[in-house]
Design an enzyme around this catalytic site. Structure first.
Site, PDB file in Angstrom:
ATOM      1  N   TYR A 132      31.700  50.522  -8.833  1.00  0.00           N
ATOM      2  CA  TYR A 132      33.044  51.098  -8.968  1.00  0.00           C
ATOM      3  C   TYR A 132      33.885  50.771  -7.725  1.00  0.00           C
ATOM      4  O   TYR A 132      35.007  50.275  -7.836  1.00  0.00           O
ATOM      5  CB  TYR A 132      32.963  52.614  -9.192  1.00  0.00           C
ATOM      6  CG  TYR A 132      34.317  53.275  -9.185  1.00  0.00           C
ATOM      7  CD1 TYR A 132      35.199  53.075 -10.255  1.00  0.00           C
ATOM      8  CD2 TYR A 132      34.742  54.065  -8.120  1.00  0.00           C
ATOM      9  CE1 TYR A 132      36.470  53.663 -10.250  1.00  0.00           C
ATOM     10  CE2 TYR A 132      35.998  54.652  -8.114  1.00  0.00           C
ATOM     11  CZ  TYR A 132      36.856  54.447  -9.180  1.00  0.00           C
ATOM     12  OH  TYR A 132      38.113  55.016  -9.169  1.00  0.00           O
ATOM     13  N   SER A 156      35.576  62.344 -12.506  1.00  0.00           N
ATOM     14  CA  SER A 156      35.711  62.994 -11.193  1.00  0.00           C
ATOM     15  C   SER A 156      35.641  64.517 -11.290  1.00  0.00           C
ATOM     16  O   SER A 156      35.406  65.191 -10.295  1.00  0.00           O
ATOM     17  CB  SER A 156      37.003  62.566 -10.501  1.00  0.00           C
ATOM     18  OG  SER A 156      38.134  62.901 -11.268  1.00  0.00           O
ATOM     19  N   PRO A 202      43.847  57.462  -4.397  1.00  0.00           N
ATOM     20  CA  PRO A 202      43.411  58.853  -4.341  1.00  0.00           C
ATOM     21  C   PRO A 202      41.962  58.999  -3.895  1.00  0.00           C
ATOM     22  O   PRO A 202      41.138  58.101  -4.117  1.00  0.00           O
ATOM     23  CB  PRO A 202      43.550  59.338  -5.797  1.00  0.00           C
ATOM     24  CG  PRO A 202      44.285  58.258  -6.526  1.00  0.00           C
ATOM     25  CD  PRO A 202      44.030  56.992  -5.774  1.00  0.00           C
ATOM     26  N   GLY A 237      46.684  52.521 -19.684  1.00  0.00           N
ATOM     27  CA  GLY A 237      45.559  53.463 -19.843  1.00  0.00           C
ATOM     28  C   GLY A 237      46.032  54.868 -20.155  1.00  0.00           C
ATOM     29  O   GLY A 237      45.561  55.844 -19.555  1.00  0.00           O
ATOM     30  N   GLY A 267      43.958  58.193 -20.370  1.00  0.00           N
ATOM     31  CA  GLY A 267      43.179  58.690 -19.229  1.00  0.00           C
ATOM     32  C   GLY A 267      43.764  59.954 -18.617  1.00  0.00           C
ATOM     33  O   GLY A 267      44.895  60.367 -18.915  1.00  0.00           O
ATOM     34  N   LYS A 311      37.295  48.416  -7.559  1.00  0.00           N
ATOM     35  CA  LYS A 311      38.602  48.870  -7.077  1.00  0.00           C
ATOM     36  C   LYS A 311      39.066  48.022  -5.883  1.00  0.00           C
ATOM     37  O   LYS A 311      40.240  47.679  -5.774  1.00  0.00           O
ATOM     38  CB  LYS A 311      38.554  50.350  -6.674  1.00  0.00           C
ATOM     39  CG  LYS A 311      38.237  51.307  -7.803  1.00  0.00           C
ATOM     40  CD  LYS A 311      39.188  51.215  -8.974  1.00  0.00           C
ATOM     41  CE  LYS A 311      40.575  51.753  -8.724  1.00  0.00           C
ATOM     42  NZ  LYS A 311      41.438  51.649  -9.930  1.00  0.00           N
ATOM     43  N   ILE A 361      44.440  60.810 -15.224  1.00  0.00           N
ATOM     44  CA  ILE A 361      45.553  60.662 -14.272  1.00  0.00           C
ATOM     45  C   ILE A 361      46.789  60.131 -14.993  1.00  0.00           C
ATOM     46  O   ILE A 361      47.915  60.592 -14.769  1.00  0.00           O
ATOM     47  CB  ILE A 361      45.145  59.728 -13.104  1.00  0.00           C
ATOM     48  CG1 ILE A 361      44.027  60.377 -12.285  1.00  0.00           C
ATOM     49  CG2 ILE A 361      46.342  59.399 -12.215  1.00  0.00           C
ATOM     50  CD1 ILE A 361      43.446  59.509 -11.186  1.00  0.00           C
ATOM     51  N   SER A 416      41.612  51.417 -15.514  1.00  0.00           N
ATOM     52  CA  SER A 416      40.536  50.655 -14.877  1.00  0.00           C
ATOM     53  C   SER A 416      39.231  51.285 -15.333  1.00  0.00           C
ATOM     54  O   SER A 416      39.206  52.485 -15.632  1.00  0.00           O
ATOM     55  CB  SER A 416      40.654  50.738 -13.347  1.00  0.00           C
ATOM     56  OG  SER A 416      39.992  49.662 -12.727  1.00  0.00           O
TER      57      SER A 416
HETATM   58  P1  NAP Z   1      39.795  58.134 -16.935  1.00  0.00           P
HETATM   59  O1  NAP Z   1      40.291  59.415 -17.503  1.00  0.00           O
HETATM   60  O2  NAP Z   1      38.404  57.701 -17.260  1.00  0.00           O
HETATM   61  O3  NAP Z   1      40.830  56.993 -17.302  1.00  0.00           O
HETATM   62  C1  NAP Z   1      40.530  55.616 -17.268  1.00  0.00           C
HETATM   63  C2  NAP Z   1      41.520  54.911 -18.151  1.00  0.00           C
HETATM   64  O4  NAP Z   1      41.334  53.499 -18.040  1.00  0.00           O
HETATM   65  C3  NAP Z   1      41.362  55.268 -19.640  1.00  0.00           C
HETATM   66  O5  NAP Z   1      42.634  55.363 -20.199  1.00  0.00           O
HETATM   67  C4  NAP Z   1      40.612  54.067 -20.174  1.00  0.00           C
HETATM   68  O6  NAP Z   1      40.866  53.803 -21.560  1.00  0.00           O
HETATM   69  C5  NAP Z   1      41.235  52.956 -19.347  1.00  0.00           C
HETATM   70  N1  NAP Z   1      40.403  51.766 -19.384  1.00  0.00           N
HETATM   71  C6  NAP Z   1      39.139  51.624 -18.921  1.00  0.00           C
HETATM   72  N2  NAP Z   1      38.692  50.374 -19.164  1.00  0.00           N
HETATM   73  C7  NAP Z   1      39.697  49.735 -19.816  1.00  0.00           C
HETATM   74  C8  NAP Z   1      39.865  48.430 -20.371  1.00  0.00           C
HETATM   75  N3  NAP Z   1      38.895  47.515 -20.294  1.00  0.00           N
HETATM   76  N4  NAP Z   1      41.045  48.125 -20.979  1.00  0.00           N
HETATM   77  C9  NAP Z   1      42.037  49.039 -21.059  1.00  0.00           C
HETATM   78  N5  NAP Z   1      41.955  50.294 -20.567  1.00  0.00           N
HETATM   79  C10 NAP Z   1      40.788  50.618 -19.964  1.00  0.00           C
HETATM   80  O7  NAP Z   1      39.823  58.187 -15.356  1.00  0.00           O
HETATM   81  P2  NAP Z   1      40.974  58.578 -14.308  1.00  0.00           P
HETATM   82  O8  NAP Z   1      40.326  59.396 -13.280  1.00  0.00           O
HETATM   83  O9  NAP Z   1      42.196  59.066 -14.988  1.00  0.00           O
HETATM   84  O10 NAP Z   1      41.231  57.161 -13.632  1.00  0.00           O
HETATM   85  C11 NAP Z   1      42.455  56.494 -13.711  1.00  0.00           C
HETATM   86  C12 NAP Z   1      42.597  55.570 -12.532  1.00  0.00           C
HETATM   87  O11 NAP Z   1      42.545  56.317 -11.324  1.00  0.00           O
HETATM   88  C13 NAP Z   1      41.518  54.503 -12.427  1.00  0.00           C
HETATM   89  O12 NAP Z   1      42.130  53.310 -11.980  1.00  0.00           O
HETATM   90  C14 NAP Z   1      40.594  55.061 -11.344  1.00  0.00           C
HETATM   91  O13 NAP Z   1      39.905  54.037 -10.671  1.00  0.00           O
HETATM   92  C15 NAP Z   1      41.625  55.718 -10.439  1.00  0.00           C
HETATM   93  N6  NAP Z   1      41.085  56.738  -9.552  1.00  0.00           N
HETATM   94  C16 NAP Z   1      40.521  57.886 -10.053  1.00  0.00           C
HETATM   95  C17 NAP Z   1      40.031  58.828  -9.174  1.00  0.00           C
HETATM   96  C18 NAP Z   1      39.414  60.119  -9.668  1.00  0.00           C
HETATM   97  O14 NAP Z   1      38.819  60.838  -8.853  1.00  0.00           O
HETATM   98  N7  NAP Z   1      39.577  60.479 -10.931  1.00  0.00           N
HETATM   99  C19 NAP Z   1      40.072  58.614  -7.790  1.00  0.00           C
HETATM  100  C20 NAP Z   1      40.638  57.427  -7.328  1.00  0.00           C
HETATM  101  C21 NAP Z   1      41.147  56.512  -8.208  1.00  0.00           C
HETATM  102  P3  NAP Z   1      39.929  54.399 -22.731  1.00  0.00           P
HETATM  103  O15 NAP Z   1      40.423  55.793 -22.960  1.00  0.00           O
HETATM  104  O16 NAP Z   1      40.191  53.479 -23.873  1.00  0.00           O
HETATM  105  O17 NAP Z   1      38.524  54.344 -22.227  1.00  0.00           O
END
Ligand code: NAP
Length: 332
Positions: free
Chosen positions: A150, A194, A179, A8, A11, A154, A13, A79
């Site tokens: 969501y 977020s 996180p 990913g 994204g 997770k 993170i 994810s």
């Molecule tokens: P984000 O910027 O929306 O990143 C999500 C990433 O996952 C993107 O690269 C997206 O790709 C990819 N993705 C989604 N569905 C997919 C699929 N079917 N196949 C391949 N790639 C896919 O969000 P983020 O906050 O950085 O989140 C990254 C991780 O951290 C996730 O696992 C999330 O659950 C976890 N997390 C985030 C937070 C928070 O507060 N931000 C807190 C706890 C955990 P595209 O660009 O192609 O859509």
């Protein structure tokens, strides 16, 4: 140093994890589901950065064996996140669970040493009775208690990962980083949902503050914890909550924005919506549905384990809030 794969790579993170790995001297491979994202990723990196972009989708087996071949470690960050409200839970659950198993199977088959999975506080702190003590890594979200899609995705993905690591994947080391709400500087116009809490407070689209408290953490500290969880021998087989200090109510975040940004925080709401009104709105507004379980609650969690086992430290969350706001304002 052997390559590290980050899933990913487009994204928020993952972008900061990629930077942290490059700073630590690793060659990095990142997966995207659409190779057209590559220029945007490169634009966030130093020219000539040692990064290869490869194509793989969580929904298909194609590409994963090549993506992991020759890698020492994988940071499985990709994810589905709450960019839109899903029509049904499976829209989020299936790619999260099946995708995680695809990454783990490919990693195991390629002889990868360790996978660090980005799980979430959503796999820990939801579906419990109110309590006075902070959540720890021993807690698991109860998916049968009506939690949102969501949190369900997770929790089930992380459970599937641990089952795989303890069964057919034995020999592959697993660690998870869980996180709380991730904030911090953006790398470009694509940023995680977020950060919506800060952007909506700044642009005036949040009419009133909601009454709930949760943890927050800086994205750069989250990336640093992924690298520690990947390298430290003691991290194998462990979950690590990533949160800075204690939880914050939305009114605390608003106060930091007003104090640090002055006039530029003029649209930040000052009024807190009464709980009865917020609960009513959450019932009819799908965008607010995911907050339903949080209203009136304090989901405090502790990172004492990461601090003790890995020596992980966080920057003050007030600085993170101010820097998040500054970087969002700079995008306008
Ligand atoms: P984000 O910027 O929306 O990143 C999500 C990433 O996952 C993107 O690269 C997206 O790709 C990819 N993705 C989604 N569905 C997919 C699929 N079917 N196949 C391949 N790639 C896919 O969000 P983020 O906050 O950085 O989140 C990254 C991780 O951290 C996730 O696992 C999330 O659950 C976890 N997390 C985030 C937070 C928070 O507060 N931000 C807190 C706890 C955990 P595209 O660009 O192609 O859509």
């Amino acid at each position: 140093m052997a390559d590290v794969l980050v899933t990913g790579g487009s994204g928020y993170i993952a972008g900061w994890c990629t930077r942290a790995l490059l700073d630590a001297g690793h060659s990095v491979r990142v997966t995207v589901r659409d190779l057209a994202r590559e220029p945007r990723i490169r634009a966030t990196l130093e020219p000539g950065a040692d990064v290869r972009v490869v194509r793989a989708d969580l929904g298909s087996d194609e590409g994963w064996a090549d993506a992991v071949a020759g890698c020492d470690a994988v940071l499985h960050v990709a994810s589905p996140t709450l960019t839109t409200v899903p029509r049904d839970d499976d829209e989020m659950v299936r790619p999260a669970v099946d995708g995680t198993l695809r990454v783990l199977r490919a990693a195991r088959a390629a002889g990868v040493r360790r996978v660090v999975m980005t799980s979430a506080i959503g796999a820990i702190a939801y579906g419990h009775e109110p309590r006075d003590t902070p959540f720890t890594e021993r807690d698991w979200t109860n998916v049968d208690a009506g939690v949102g899609p969501y949190q369900k995705s997770k929790t089930l993905a992380e459970r599937a990962a641990w089952e795989f690591a303890g069964g057919p994947g034995r020999g592959l080391e697993l660690a998870t980083v869980n996180p709380t709400g991730v904030l911090g500087p953006v790398l470009g116009p694509d940023f995680s949902p977020s950060l919506g809490v800060i952007s909506r407070m700044l642009d005036g689209s949040m009419p009133a503050l909601l009454k709930f408290a949760s943890g927050y953490v800086d994205v750069r500290d989250v990336a640093a914890l992924h690298v520690l969880a990947m390298t430290a021998p003691a991290a194998a087989g462990e979950r690590f909550i990533a949160t800075a200090g204690h939880s914050l109510w939305q009114r605390d975040i608003a106060a930091v924005l007003r104090e640090r940004l002055g006039e530029r925080a003029a649209k930040v709401p000052t009024r807190e919506m009464p709980l009865w009104a917020a609960r009513g709105l959450a019932r009819v507004n799908p965008q607010m549905g995911s907050l339903r379980m949080l209203l009136g609650r304090n989901l405090d969690a502790t990172s004492a384990k990461a601090e003790r086992l890995l020596g992980w430290k966080t920057r003050p969350i007030e600085d993170t809030i101010a820097e998040t706001a500054e970087s969002l304002l700079a995008l306008r």
